[in-house]
Design a protein around this motif. Structure first.
Motif, short mmCIF file in Angstrom:
data_model
loop_
_atom_site.label_atom_id
_atom_site.label_comp_id
_atom_site.label_asym_id
_atom_site.label_seq_id
_atom_site.Cartn_x
_atom_site.Cartn_y
_atom_site.Cartn_z
N VAL A 1 -48.21 59.38 -49.01
CA VAL A 1 -48.33 58.33 -48.02
C VAL A 1 -47.17 57.15 -48.21
CG1 VAL A 1 -49.55 57.08 -46.21
CG2 VAL A 1 -50.48 59.07 -47.24
N SER A 2 -46.29 56.69 -47.36
CA SER A 2 -45.33 55.60 -47.44
C SER A 2 -46.18 54.34 -47.46
CB SER A 2 -44.29 55.76 -46.41
OG SER A 2 -44.98 55.50 -45.30
N ILE A 3 -45.72 53.16 -48.11
CA ILE A 3 -46.28 51.82 -48.10
C ILE A 3 -46.37 51.56 -46.75
CG2 ILE A 3 -45.91 49.37 -48.74
CD1 ILE A 3 -44.52 50.62 -51.31
N VAL A 4 -45.32 51.71 -46.00
CA VAL A 4 -45.43 51.03 -44.37
C VAL A 4 -46.62 51.69 -43.63
CG1 VAL A 4 -44.18 51.00 -42.25
CG2 VAL A 4 -42.97 50.45 -44.48
N GLU B 1 -52.20 51.89 -41.35
CA GLU B 1 -53.34 52.52 -41.25
C GLU B 1 -54.60 51.38 -41.58
OE1 GLU B 1 -51.88 57.06 -42.22
OE2 GLU B 1 -52.97 55.91 -43.68
N LEU B 2 -54.16 50.94 -42.72
CA LEU B 2 -55.31 49.76 -43.23
C LEU B 2 -55.64 48.74 -42.26
CD1 LEU B 2 -57.34 48.93 -45.54
CD2 LEU B 2 -55.39 47.67 -46.68
N ALA B 3 -54.31 48.13 -41.59
CA ALA B 3 -54.66 47.08 -40.66
C ALA B 3 -55.20 47.73 -39.40
CB ALA B 3 -53.34 46.54 -40.23
N PHE B 4 -55.08 48.71 -38.95
CA PHE B 4 -55.68 49.55 -37.75
C PHE B 4 -56.93 49.48 -38.06
CE2 PHE B 4 -56.63 52.96 -35.08
CZ PHE B 4 -56.29 52.39 -33.76
N THR B 5 -57.33 50.31 -39.15
CA THR B 5 -58.81 50.42 -39.57
C THR B 5 -59.60 49.01 -39.55
OG1 THR B 5 -58.37 52.44 -40.74
CG2 THR B 5 -60.32 51.65 -40.98
N GLN B 6 -59.16 48.27 -40.20
CA GLN B 6 -59.69 46.80 -40.28
C GLN B 6 -59.79 46.03 -38.99
OE1 GLN B 6 -60.94 45.20 -43.27
NE2 GLN B 6 -61.99 44.06 -41.55
N THR B 7 -58.98 46.33 -37.90
CA THR B 7 -58.99 45.74 -36.65
C THR B 7 -60.10 46.39 -36.08
OG1 THR B 7 -56.76 45.36 -36.85
CG2 THR B 7 -57.71 45.15 -34.53
N LYS B 8 -60.19 47.88 -35.97
CA LYS B 8 -61.11 48.54 -35.46
C LYS B 8 -62.45 48.06 -35.78
CE LYS B 8 -60.65 51.72 -33.05
NZ LYS B 8 -60.72 51.87 -31.28
N LEU C 1 -53.40 41.15 -31.45
CA LEU C 1 -53.38 42.07 -32.63
C LEU C 1 -52.13 42.85 -32.54
CD1 LEU C 1 -54.71 44.05 -34.51
CD2 LEU C 1 -55.41 45.20 -32.60
N THR C 2 -51.50 43.11 -31.50
CA THR C 2 -50.09 43.76 -31.37
C THR C 2 -49.29 43.02 -31.83
OG1 THR C 2 -50.84 44.90 -29.37
CG2 THR C 2 -48.43 44.77 -29.87
N GLN C 3 -48.96 41.66 -31.64
CA GLN C 3 -48.11 40.63 -32.43
C GLN C 3 -48.17 40.76 -33.88
OE1 GLN C 3 -48.71 36.87 -30.47
NE2 GLN C 3 -47.73 37.73 -28.65
N ALA C 4 -49.64 40.54 -34.23
CA ALA C 4 -50.06 40.58 -35.61
C ALA C 4 -49.46 41.81 -36.48
CB ALA C 4 -51.45 40.36 -36.05
N LYS C 5 -49.71 42.97 -35.75
CA LYS C 5 -49.17 44.28 -36.34
C LYS C 5 -47.75 44.35 -36.52
CE LYS C 5 -51.21 47.93 -35.03
NZ LYS C 5 -51.87 49.01 -34.15
N GLN D 1 -45.68 41.92 -36.75
CA GLN D 1 -45.25 40.88 -38.11
C GLN D 1 -45.66 41.65 -39.34
OE1 GLN D 1 -47.27 37.29 -37.27
NE2 GLN D 1 -46.00 36.79 -35.58
N LEU D 2 -46.77 42.42 -39.50
CA LEU D 2 -47.10 43.12 -40.44
C LEU D 2 -46.34 44.16 -41.12
CD1 LEU D 2 -49.02 43.34 -43.11
CD2 LEU D 2 -50.34 44.74 -41.45
N THR D 3 -45.84 44.95 -39.81
CA THR D 3 -44.94 45.94 -39.89
C THR D 3 -43.46 45.43 -40.51
OG1 THR D 3 -45.88 47.40 -38.37
CG2 THR D 3 -43.70 47.68 -38.75
N ASP D 4 -42.93 44.30 -39.86
CA ASP D 4 -41.66 43.95 -40.44
C ASP D 4 -41.91 43.39 -41.73
OD1 ASP D 4 -40.65 44.34 -38.14
OD2 ASP D 4 -41.24 42.20 -37.25
N SER D 5 -43.02 42.65 -42.20
CA SER D 5 -43.22 42.33 -43.63
C SER D 5 -43.05 43.16 -44.49
CB SER D 5 -44.41 41.34 -43.64
OG SER D 5 -44.15 40.24 -42.97
#
Length: 316
Positions: free
Chosen positions: A42-45, A50-57, A156-160, A162-166
């Motif tokens: 599984v790629s780093i991105v 997946e980790l961010a989405f699971t934590q948010t849920k 959350l959408t904005q944070a995701k 930013q996270l994706t870009d980083s």
């Protein structure tokens, strides 16, 4: 100051800049090479998403549970079951933060169970509210909650994003550094010589041989030291190409295929060499079962995904 700079040799400045960049770059490359973890499918991105989405849920479910607990308490209901589920949820959140190799399917199943539990509690709360004549209050609360959820979703959408870009930027830099480390650590075969061994065992050292006097080919070369190269066993492949460019192979003599830059290539012979980082001399021998045709032959040497050297010899 400008006059001083003009007075200095440009070659000295170039050498100084190259040495400074090389020192810093190789230090960083060497450090990053030691910090690399085993590659994952599984790629780093994707993993970060997946980790961010699971934590948010899980956070969203936790907030919903808090709301349900407060509502049931206000209505005079029993919150014991809700509190047990809340404790289990918090434990799952802690486990997620500590687990670097979490299973997405496992947590998705947990989230589904929590959401089903919340749906069941919604029914029970609705009955309590109806019994207590608080349906109008419920509608107001739900409207407010919906507004909050929309706001949270936008945040959350904005944070995701930013996270994706980083993560994407980090992944790109990591791949670039990994490639530079691999190139810097690549072996090099120097002073390559192709010797001919006659049927009587006599070794000839010139670059031109008579076909009938070539019973074996002996390849000699040196592996110079490299501080970035690990001192371990290296698998070295040799390709001997005839005058038409075809690779000389014979499976009975150990020939086969190896992967180079994503494609399978035929090799003539191979050997495993214990790299010592000491300018060691390496010899590899290929028993030639066929008479070589007249012409110029090319020899290519490969190791660890790189072509590390080449040479030529001629058959009369």
């Amino acid at each position: 100051m400008e006059n001083n700079q003009q007075g200095k040799s440009p070659f000295a400045w170039v050498a100084l800049v190259i040495m400074t960049l090389a020192t810093g770059t190789f230090g960083i490359l060497f450090y990053n090479q030691k910090q690399e973890t085993e590659s994952k499918e599984v790629s780093i991105v994707q993993k970060a998403k997946e980790l961010a989405f699971t934590q948010t849920k899980l956070d969203s479910v936790s907030r919903s549970l808090d709301i349900k607990i407060a509502e049931v308490q206000q209505l005079g209901g029993n919150v014991e079951e809700l509190m047990k589920v809340k404790a289990k949820l918090e434990a799952d959140k802690v486990a997620l933060r500590k687990n670097a190799k979490f299973e997405v399917a496992k947590y998705n199943a947990k989230i589904k169970e929590y959401e089903q539990f919340l749906a069941e509690k919604d029914t029970e709360i609705a009955k309590l509210k109806e019994e207590n004549g608080l349906l109008s209050v419920e509608n107001q609360s739900l409207a407010s909650e919906n507004t909050n959820l929309k706001t949270e979703k936008e945040t959350l959408t904005q944070a995701k994003m930013q996270l994706t870009d980083s993560v994407t930027a980090y992944s790109s830099k990591n791949r670039e550094l990994s490639q530079k480390v691999a190139i810097g650590a690549a072996l090099k075969a120097e002073n390559i010589k192709v010797l001919a061994v006659s049927p009587k065992g006599k070794v000839r050292t010139d670059d031109t041989y008579r076909s009938k006097r070539v019973d074996k080919l002996k390849l000699q070369f040196t592996l110079p030291p490299n501080p970035l190269t690990e001192t371990n066993e290296k698998e070295i492949y040799v390709r001997v190409l005839d005058p038409e460019g075809a690779v000389i192979t014979d499976e009975a003599m150990g020939s086969g295929k190896f992967n180079w830059q994503g494609q399978d290539m035929m090799f003539t012979t191979k050997d495993r060499v214990a790299y010592q980082n000491t300018n060691q001399t390496v010899e590899m021998t290929y028993d030639n079962p066929q008479r070589l045709r007249p012409g110029k032959y090319n020899v290519e040497v490969y190791a660890e995904g790189f072509r590390i050297g080449s040479s030529q010899f001629t058959i009369k």
